[in-house]
Scaffold this motif. Structure first.
Motif, PDB file in Angstrom:
ATOM      1  N   GLY A 235       0.785  -1.223   0.000  1.00 44.86           N
ATOM      2  CA  GLY A 235       0.000   0.000   0.000  1.00 44.86           C
ATOM      3  C   GLY A 235       0.816   1.271   0.000  1.00 44.86           C
ATOM      4  N   ASN A 236       2.128   1.164  -0.008  1.00 48.71           N
ATOM      5  CA  ASN A 236       2.993   2.344   0.053  1.00 48.71           C
ATOM      6  C   ASN A 236       2.902   3.148  -1.252  1.00 48.71           C
ATOM      7  OD1 ASN A 236       5.319   4.114   0.091  1.00 48.71           O
ATOM      8  ND2 ASN A 236       6.140   2.848   1.734  1.00 48.71           N
ATOM      9  N   PRO A 237       2.582   4.447  -1.163  1.00 49.77           N
ATOM     10  CA  PRO A 237       2.475   5.266  -2.387  1.00 49.77           C
ATOM     11  C   PRO A 237       3.763   5.318  -3.205  1.00 49.77           C
ATOM     12  CG  PRO A 237       1.526   6.415  -0.503  1.00 49.77           C
ATOM     13  CD  PRO A 237       2.244   5.209   0.036  1.00 49.77           C
ATOM     14  N   SER A 238       4.904   5.068  -2.571  1.00 48.90           N
ATOM     15  CA  SER A 238       6.181   5.167  -3.285  1.00 48.90           C
ATOM     16  C   SER A 238       6.361   4.065  -4.329  1.00 48.90           C
ATOM     17  CB  SER A 238       7.348   5.122  -2.285  1.00 48.90           C
ATOM     18  OG  SER A 238       7.443   3.848  -1.667  1.00 48.90           O
ATOM     19  N   LEU A 239       5.495   3.044  -4.310  1.00 47.38           N
ATOM     20  CA  LEU A 239       5.590   1.980  -5.319  1.00 47.38           C
ATOM     21  C   LEU A 239       5.229   2.506  -6.709  1.00 47.38           C
ATOM     22  CD1 LEU A 239       3.858  -1.019  -3.478  1.00 47.38           C
ATOM     23  CD2 LEU A 239       6.287  -0.481  -3.581  1.00 47.38           C
ATOM     24  N   HIS A 240       4.338   3.470  -6.757  1.00 47.58           N
ATOM     25  CA  HIS A 240       3.794   3.959  -8.021  1.00 47.58           C
ATOM     26  C   HIS A 240       4.874   4.599  -8.884  1.00 47.58           C
ATOM     27  CE1 HIS A 240       0.694   5.427 -10.728  1.00 47.58           C
ATOM     28  NE2 HIS A 240       1.209   6.635 -10.656  1.00 47.58           N
ATOM     29  N   GLY A 241       4.965   4.142 -10.134  1.00 52.05           N
ATOM     30  CA  GLY A 241       5.868   4.760 -11.094  1.00 52.05           C
ATOM     31  C   GLY A 241       7.251   4.141 -11.189  1.00 52.05           C
ATOM     32  N   ILE A 284       2.532 -14.680 -16.503  1.00 50.44           N
ATOM     33  CA  ILE A 284       1.654 -14.037 -17.488  1.00 50.44           C
ATOM     34  C   ILE A 284       2.260 -12.715 -17.952  1.00 50.44           C
ATOM     35  CG2 ILE A 284      -0.613 -12.966 -17.823  1.00 50.44           C
ATOM     36  CD1 ILE A 284      -1.688 -15.084 -15.783  1.00 50.44           C
ATOM     37  N   LEU A 285       2.694 -11.901 -16.997  1.00 52.64           N
ATOM     38  CA  LEU A 285       3.281 -10.599 -17.316  1.00 52.64           C
ATOM     39  C   LEU A 285       4.502 -10.751 -18.212  1.00 52.64           C
ATOM     40  CD1 LEU A 285       3.228  -7.531 -16.792  1.00 52.64           C
ATOM     41  CD2 LEU A 285       4.614  -7.940 -14.756  1.00 52.64           C
ATOM     42  N   LEU A 286       5.408 -11.663 -17.857  1.00 53.25           N
ATOM     43  CA  LEU A 286       6.623 -11.865 -18.642  1.00 53.25           C
ATOM     44  C   LEU A 286       6.318 -12.382 -20.039  1.00 53.25           C
ATOM     45  CD1 LEU A 286       8.836 -13.434 -15.841  1.00 53.25           C
ATOM     46  CD2 LEU A 286       9.440 -11.383 -17.148  1.00 53.25           C
ATOM     47  N   THR A 287       5.336 -13.263 -20.154  1.00 51.32           N
ATOM     48  CA  THR A 287       4.984 -13.814 -21.465  1.00 51.32           C
ATOM     49  C   THR A 287       4.507 -12.719 -22.404  1.00 51.32           C
ATOM     50  OG1 THR A 287       4.360 -15.929 -20.440  1.00 51.32           O
ATOM     51  CG2 THR A 287       3.548 -15.504 -22.662  1.00 51.32           C
ATOM     52  N   ILE A 288       3.681 -11.812 -21.889  1.00 55.20           N
ATOM     53  CA  ILE A 288       3.183 -10.713 -22.723  1.00 55.20           C
ATOM     54  C   ILE A 288       4.315  -9.755 -23.082  1.00 55.20           C
ATOM     55  CG2 ILE A 288       1.586  -8.771 -22.839  1.00 55.20           C
ATOM     56  CD1 ILE A 288      -0.177 -10.302 -20.811  1.00 55.20           C
ATOM     57  N   MET A 289       5.160  -9.435 -22.104  1.00 53.08           N
ATOM     58  CA  MET A 289       6.289  -8.537 -22.381  1.00 53.08           C
ATOM     59  C   MET A 289       7.182  -9.120 -23.466  1.00 53.08           C
ATOM     60  SD  MET A 289       7.265  -7.328 -18.483  1.00 53.08           S
ATOM     61  CE  MET A 289       8.705  -6.362 -19.013  1.00 53.08           C
ATOM     62  N   ASP A 290       7.474 -10.406 -23.395  1.00 51.41           N
ATOM     63  CA  ASP A 290       8.323 -11.042 -24.398  1.00 51.41           C
ATOM     64  C   ASP A 290       7.654 -11.051 -25.765  1.00 51.41           C
ATOM     65  OD1 ASP A 290      10.237 -11.473 -22.482  1.00 51.41           O
ATOM     66  OD2 ASP A 290       9.771 -13.597 -22.179  1.00 51.41           O
ATOM     67  N   ALA A 291       6.359 -11.344 -25.787  1.00 48.94           N
ATOM     68  CA  ALA A 291       5.644 -11.432 -27.066  1.00 48.94           C
ATOM     69  C   ALA A 291       5.575 -10.084 -27.772  1.00 48.94           C
ATOM     70  CB  ALA A 291       4.231 -11.971 -26.827  1.00 48.94           C
ATOM     71  N   LEU A 292       5.553  -8.997 -26.989  1.00 50.49           N
ATOM     72  CA  LEU A 292       5.426  -7.660 -27.572  1.00 50.49           C
ATOM     73  C   LEU A 292       6.739  -6.881 -27.561  1.00 50.49           C
ATOM     74  CD1 LEU A 292       1.955  -6.614 -26.089  1.00 50.49           C
ATOM     75  CD2 LEU A 292       2.461  -7.468 -28.382  1.00 50.49           C
ATOM     76  N   GLY A 293       7.811  -7.533 -27.107  1.00 49.41           N
ATOM     77  CA  GLY A 293       9.121  -6.887 -27.126  1.00 49.41           C
ATOM     78  C   GLY A 293       9.238  -5.728 -26.159  1.00 49.41           C
ATOM     79  N   LEU A 294       8.673  -5.867 -24.969  1.00 54.85           N
ATOM     80  CA  LEU A 294       8.697  -4.800 -23.973  1.00 54.85           C
ATOM     81  C   LEU A 294       9.812  -5.068 -22.969  1.00 54.85           C
ATOM     82  CD1 LEU A 294       4.833  -4.731 -23.419  1.00 54.85           C
ATOM     83  CD2 LEU A 294       6.180  -3.109 -24.791  1.00 54.85           C
ATOM     84  N   PRO A 295      10.805  -4.202 -22.875  1.00 61.87           N
ATOM     85  CA  PRO A 295      11.981  -4.499 -22.051  1.00 61.87           C
ATOM     86  C   PRO A 295      11.814  -4.220 -20.566  1.00 61.87           C
ATOM     87  CG  PRO A 295      12.281  -2.403 -23.156  1.00 61.87           C
ATOM     88  CD  PRO A 295      10.982  -2.968 -23.661  1.00 61.87           C
ATOM     89  N   GLU A 296      10.799  -3.446 -20.190  1.00 62.88           N
ATOM     90  CA  GLU A 296      10.604  -3.117 -18.787  1.00 62.88           C
ATOM     91  C   GLU A 296       9.128  -2.841 -18.534  1.00 62.88           C
ATOM     92  OE1 GLU A 296      12.862   0.428 -17.933  1.00 62.88           O
ATOM     93  OE2 GLU A 296      11.321   1.740 -18.793  1.00 62.88           O
ATOM     94  N   ALA A 297       8.763  -2.850 -17.248  1.00 68.05           N
ATOM     95  CA  ALA A 297       7.388  -2.548 -16.864  1.00 68.05           C
ATOM     96  C   ALA A 297       7.398  -1.555 -15.713  1.00 68.05           C
ATOM     97  CB  ALA A 297       6.651  -3.819 -16.453  1.00 68.05           C
ATOM     98  N   MET A 298       6.462  -0.621 -15.764  1.00 66.58           N
ATOM     99  CA  MET A 298       6.311   0.375 -14.709  1.00 66.58           C
ATOM    100  C   MET A 298       5.171  -0.040 -13.785  1.00 66.58           C
ATOM    101  SD  MET A 298       5.246   4.412 -14.999  1.00 66.58           S
ATOM    102  CE  MET A 298       3.493   4.059 -15.245  1.00 66.58           C
ATOM    103  N   ALA A 299       5.451  -0.183 -12.503  1.00 67.80           N
ATOM    104  CA  ALA A 299       4.407  -0.492 -11.532  1.00 67.80           C
ATOM    105  C   ALA A 299       3.466   0.703 -11.410  1.00 67.80           C
ATOM    106  CB  ALA A 299       5.014  -0.829 -10.178  1.00 67.80           C
TER     107      ALA A 299
END
Length: 326
Positions: A235-241, A284-299
């Motif tokens: 729940g920590n707001p600092s996780l966002h972004g 699931i997240l990693l599979t989609i990132m790999d399929a679409l060539g996304l190198p990173e994800a923002m929380a």
């Protein structure tokens, strides 16, 4: 005026309350509790009695706080993936209306509407010139949407979720790479019919912007990922972004596969009830990132409930006003 959304999710019951101000809607309360409503849904096709009882009890506790602390108020309530797919989903929502004292039964969101509202919530504070692809690995379904804030181009929902995949592939405790590969293959199989469509839309976004698309990850999987890697509460707001490279997400998935559910629950920052299902969400997240060539994800700690409260504020006719307090 306060606007609230009660989300009867497949893994978590959550309520967001936002207050209307001259500067827009401002979040004033976030309440959530893991109840695993979608437990054994994949095997039985129905919501289980104990899971329904846990969920209604958690919702009652959250509504008690909302009724006490926030007036005047309008609240909407929804059921998403698990309720949408369950044979007894409509009966469960009728039970919710009766036992929770709601004016109307919670709405069942279609997968398309869930993806659209999640994108709206995820992008509500981003510049309108920022291209975004949002991934939300939920309990029973995963939503993918892309476009610019205020300009959604493509959205879809797929029946792959962390609770559903945890039960189906035995990922709730120690598991093997073979188990992970089976879950990833099944995820890719669901994506395959629309994969080229998403790749083309992503390429178009890239051409129309001077900055590369932001891969935003919303929902419990993303916040749990950030909480563990940053060693702070979900729940920590600092996780966002915060942004996480694919390699770091994969390393966490490999670390979790060697831990029992009990050992995962003991990790700093992880919310109770999340340990057994988090690896499935990461797969699931990693599979989609790999399929679409996304190198990173923002929380992104915004998402569906932010979209719901914004739509409620705008008097969206698709959302019932389940509770109104003067």
């Amino acid at each position: 005026m306060f606007f609230a959304a009660l989300d009867l999710g497949s893994n978590t019951v959550a309520t967001l309350v936002r207050q209307a101000t001259p500067n827009g809607l401002v979040a004033v309360a976030k309440i959530n509790e893991c109840t695993r409503l979608g437990e054994n849904l994949a095997a039985t096709g129905n919501l289980q009695p104990l899971a329904m009882q846990r969920t209604i009890a958690a919702a009652a506790r959250q509504l008690e706080q909302v009724r006490r602390d926030f007036t005047p108020l309008k609240l909407t309530a929804i059921g998403a993936g698990a309720v949408r797919d369950a044979g007894n989903g409509a009966d469960f929502l009728a039970q919710c209306r009766q036992e929770l004292g709601l004016h109307h039964a919670p709405a069942v969101l279609s997968g398309q509407m869930e993806a659209e509202l999640t994108f709206r919530g995820a992008t509500d504070e981003l510049p309108t010139t920022t291209p975004v692809i949002n991934l939300d690995a939920g309990g029973a379904s995963t939503e993918i949407a892309l476009g610019f804030p205020g300009d959604l181009r493509l959205a879809a929902s797929f029946p792959a979720g962390c609770v559903r995949w945890c039960d189906r592939f035995g990922l709730g405790d120690v598991f093997t790479e073979k188990d992970a590969e089976a879950a990833a293959t099944a995820t890719l199989g669901l994506l395959a019919p629309r994969l080229d469509e998403f790749r083309d839309a992503l390429a178009t976004l890239t051409l129309q912007s001077s900055t590369p698309p932001v891969c935003s990850a919303t929902g419990g999987t993303a916040t749990a990922l950030a909480a563990i890697l940053l060693k702070c509460a979900e729940g920590n707001p600092s996780l966002h972004g915060n942004r996480f490279a694919r390699a770091d997400i994969l390393a966490l998935r490999r670390r979790l596969m060697r831990l029992s559910a009990t050992e995962r629950e003991a990790l700093p920052g992880l919310q109770p009830g999340r340990g057994s299902v988090l690896p499935a969400g990461l797969i699931i997240l990693l599979t989609i990132m790999d399929a679409l060539g996304l190198p990173e994800a923002m929380a992104n700690t915004h998402g569906l409930r932010y979209g719901l409260t914004a739509a409620l504020h705008d008097c969206d006719p698709r959302l019932p006003v389940c509770l109104a307090l003067p």
